[in-house]
Write an enzyme that holds these catalytic residues in place. Structure first.
Site, PDB file in Angstrom:
ATOM      1  N   TRP A 107       0.830  -1.213   0.000  1.00 15.32           N
ATOM      2  CA  TRP A 107       0.000   0.000   0.000  1.00 15.32           C
ATOM      3  C   TRP A 107       0.861   1.258   0.000  1.00 15.32           C
ATOM      4  O   TRP A 107       0.550   2.247  -0.684  1.00 15.32           O
ATOM      5  CB  TRP A 107      -0.976  -0.006   1.177  1.00 15.32           C
ATOM      6  CG  TRP A 107      -1.908  -1.177   1.116  1.00 15.32           C
ATOM      7  CD1 TRP A 107      -2.012  -2.196   2.013  1.00 15.32           C
ATOM      8  CD2 TRP A 107      -2.856  -1.477   0.067  1.00 15.32           C
ATOM      9  NE1 TRP A 107      -2.963  -3.098   1.595  1.00 15.32           N
ATOM     10  CE2 TRP A 107      -3.492  -2.692   0.420  1.00 15.32           C
ATOM     11  CE3 TRP A 107      -3.224  -0.846  -1.119  1.00 15.32           C
ATOM     12  CZ2 TRP A 107      -4.484  -3.278  -0.384  1.00 15.32           C
ATOM     13  CZ3 TRP A 107      -4.209  -1.424  -1.924  1.00 15.32           C
ATOM     14  CH2 TRP A 107      -4.825  -2.623  -1.555  1.00 15.32           C
ATOM     15  N   ASP A 174      -1.855   6.968   6.019  1.00 18.31           N
ATOM     16  CA  ASP A 174      -2.885   6.008   5.613  1.00 18.31           C
ATOM     17  C   ASP A 174      -3.090   5.088   6.820  1.00 18.31           C
ATOM     18  O   ASP A 174      -2.224   4.279   7.140  1.00 18.31           O
ATOM     19  CB  ASP A 174      -2.385   5.228   4.389  1.00 18.31           C
ATOM     20  CG  ASP A 174      -3.302   4.058   4.016  1.00 18.31           C
ATOM     21  OD1 ASP A 174      -4.369   3.901   4.647  1.00 18.31           O
ATOM     22  OD2 ASP A 174      -2.923   3.300   3.096  1.00 18.31           O
ATOM     23  N   LYS A 198     -11.763  -1.922   6.851  1.00 15.41           N
ATOM     24  CA  LYS A 198     -10.883  -2.683   7.745  1.00 15.41           C
ATOM     25  C   LYS A 198     -11.297  -2.562   9.219  1.00 15.41           C
ATOM     26  O   LYS A 198     -11.100  -3.487   9.967  1.00 15.41           O
ATOM     27  CB  LYS A 198      -9.418  -2.239   7.594  1.00 15.41           C
ATOM     28  CG  LYS A 198      -8.901  -2.210   6.168  1.00 15.41           C
ATOM     29  CD  LYS A 198      -8.600  -3.583   5.617  1.00 15.41           C
ATOM     30  CE  LYS A 198      -8.333  -3.608   4.114  1.00 15.41           C
ATOM     31  NZ  LYS A 198      -7.483  -2.571   3.570  1.00 15.41           N
TER      32      LYS A 198
HETATM   33  C1  LIG Z   1      -6.880  -2.126   2.188  1.00 14.21           C
HETATM   34  C2  LIG Z   1      -5.902  -1.030   2.244  1.00 14.21           C
HETATM   35  C3  LIG Z   1      -5.842  -0.033   1.257  1.00 14.21           C
HETATM   36  C4  LIG Z   1      -6.716  -0.049   0.018  1.00 14.21           C
HETATM   37  O1  LIG Z   1      -7.966   0.377   0.301  1.00 14.21           O
HETATM   38  P1  LIG Z   1      -9.079   0.524  -0.845  1.00 14.21           P
HETATM   39  O2  LIG Z   1     -10.195   1.113  -0.055  1.00 14.21           O
HETATM   40  O3  LIG Z   1      -9.338  -0.857  -1.354  1.00 14.21           O
HETATM   41  O4  LIG Z   1      -8.566   1.418  -1.889  1.00 14.21           O
HETATM   42  C5  LIG Z   1      -4.934   0.991   1.411  1.00 14.21           C
HETATM   43  N1  LIG Z   1      -4.112   1.039   2.481  1.00 14.21           N
HETATM   44  C6  LIG Z   1      -4.136   0.090   3.440  1.00 14.21           C
HETATM   45  C7  LIG Z   1      -3.210   0.198   4.600  1.00 14.21           C
HETATM   46  C8  LIG Z   1      -5.034  -0.973   3.353  1.00 14.21           C
HETATM   47  O5  LIG Z   1      -5.048  -1.913   4.308  1.00 14.21           O
END
Ligand SMILES: *Cc1c(COP(=O)(O)O)cnc(C)c1O
Length: 361
Positions: A107, A174, A198
């Site tokens: 990511w 993020d 998540k």
């Molecule tokens: C799952 C995830 C993403 C991607 O998220 P989307 O909503 O599918 O774009 C980005 N960063 C992290 C840390 C993730 O776990």
């Protein structure tokens, strides 16, 4: 939905993932009849006073759960964290400028790739050489960097920053896979963003919490949907928001709030991760992927030392009602994702299965 099965299912899925059963119950009711209106939540106007109240409660719960300073605005938009990578760069990386990024895996790499559409992304630390088994030590941020971007929890590799990194420049994180799992001081941040699926709600919305005084300063022209100031000026209703994911996220935040907030989640998550890591370290059949000082409290990655035991182990955990334990293809082995809604007793079931494998082999 646990009550549909005769046997309890222990959902260790990495995402989309487990949500509290109470939230599922209330969300399903709202799909049939929202607030006694005789209408479904998903068939009323997003500008009705009923849905505006949902949006406002969701935004204010983020502020109170995270303890955000007054200068922060909160939005629920579409595009997932993947669009967040570009949104972060477009709103905070000045035209012709640079920012610093930490490379801690899949990511983080995608965030770096998107930032390059807006300017220069300096990598100030990477653990690529050891298949992202640790949080790297960070180099000094090159002067002129607009911000330092990091991925607080690396969902795929099972590593997590132990806290907010110290930095000379503002931070952007993020926090998709550890938002609301532990407390942190938001003071040093320009922005925090997190895809819902998540730890918050169903896929389909991403939460942005950002310093409104820090946007609008890049000197670039920003397409409307990517412009945080545009969304903030419309109270997160620039266009039709993803009403169902926002509603369910709001319910999950209410659930956390009622249980005592993020501190309570953090203590539970600590107990769950102690349980699993103690067993990984104790049981001679298993080994962890992440180095000890970088282990994630959300996603524990581990493998069998002897692959030949895979069939027996897989049969045991499936029989115990465990779901979603297979590791990501880039790491292999297993991954136990232990988001807020996963109970300690589910982790205990996994630990018991690991002990049973040891006993029978
Ligand atoms: C799952 C995830 C993403 C991607 O998220 P989307 O909503 O599918 O774009 C980005 N960063 C992290 C840390 C993730 O776990």
């Amino acid at each position: 939905m646990h009550q549909l099965y005769s046997m309890e299912i222990h959902n260790f899925s990495a995402g989309p993932c487990i949500l509290p059963p109470e939230v599922m119950q209330e969300a399903s009711q709202a799909v049939l009849d929202f607030n006694g209106m005789g209408l479904s939540l998903i068939e009323i106007s997003h500008r009705s006073k009923e849905f505006v109240a949902v949006m406002e409660e969701a935004r204010s719960l983020v502020k109170s759960l995270l303890g955000l300073p007054e200068r922060f605005d909160v939005l629920f938009l579409q595009g997932g964290a993947s669009l967040g990578f570009l949104t972060a760069a477009y709103n905070f990386l000045p035209e012709g400028g640079a920012a610093a990024y930490v490379d801690t895996g899949t990511w983080a790499n995608k965030a770096i790739k998107e930032a390059k559409h807006a300017g220069i992304a300096h990598v100030v630390g990477s653990s690529k050489g050891t298949n992202y088994d640790r949080i790297p030590t960070l180099d000094a941020t090159p002067s002129g960097s607009a911000y330092l971007h990091y991925t607080s929890n690396n969902t795929i590799f099972g590593t997590q920053f132990s806290g907010v990194p110290s930095s000379d420049v503002p931070l952007i994180a993020d926090m998709s896979s550890d938002i609301f799992s532990r407390t942190f001081n938001p003071e040093a941040f320009h922005m925090i963003y997190a895809g819902a699926q998540k730890n918050m709600g169903p896929a389909g919305t991403v939460m942005y919490a950002f310093d409104r005084d820090a946007v609008g300063k890049t000197g670039r022209s920003i397409p409307s949907y990517l412009d945080l100031a545009v969304h903030a000026s419309k109270d997160s209703m620039f266009n039709t928001p993803p009403v169902f994911p926002i509603y369910v996220s709001m319910l999950t935040m209410r659930w956390m709030h009622a249980l005592g907030g993020v501190e309570v989640m953090e203590a539970r998550n600590q107990r769950k991760s102690n349980l699993i890591y103690q067993e990984i370290d104790r049981n001679a059949l298993f080994e962890g992927h992440a180095t000890m000082d970088s282990r994630s409290n959300m996603n524990a990655t581990f493998r069998l030392k002897d692959d030949a035991l895979g069939t027996a182990f897989d049969a045991l955990w499936k029989e115990a009602g465990i779901n979603g334990l297979k590791g990501h293809r880039s790491v292999g082995g297993y991954r136990a994702s232990m988001y807020n809604a996963l109970s300690e007793s589910s982790v205990q079931v996994l630990v018991d299965v690991m002990k049973e494998l040891e006993r029978s082999h």
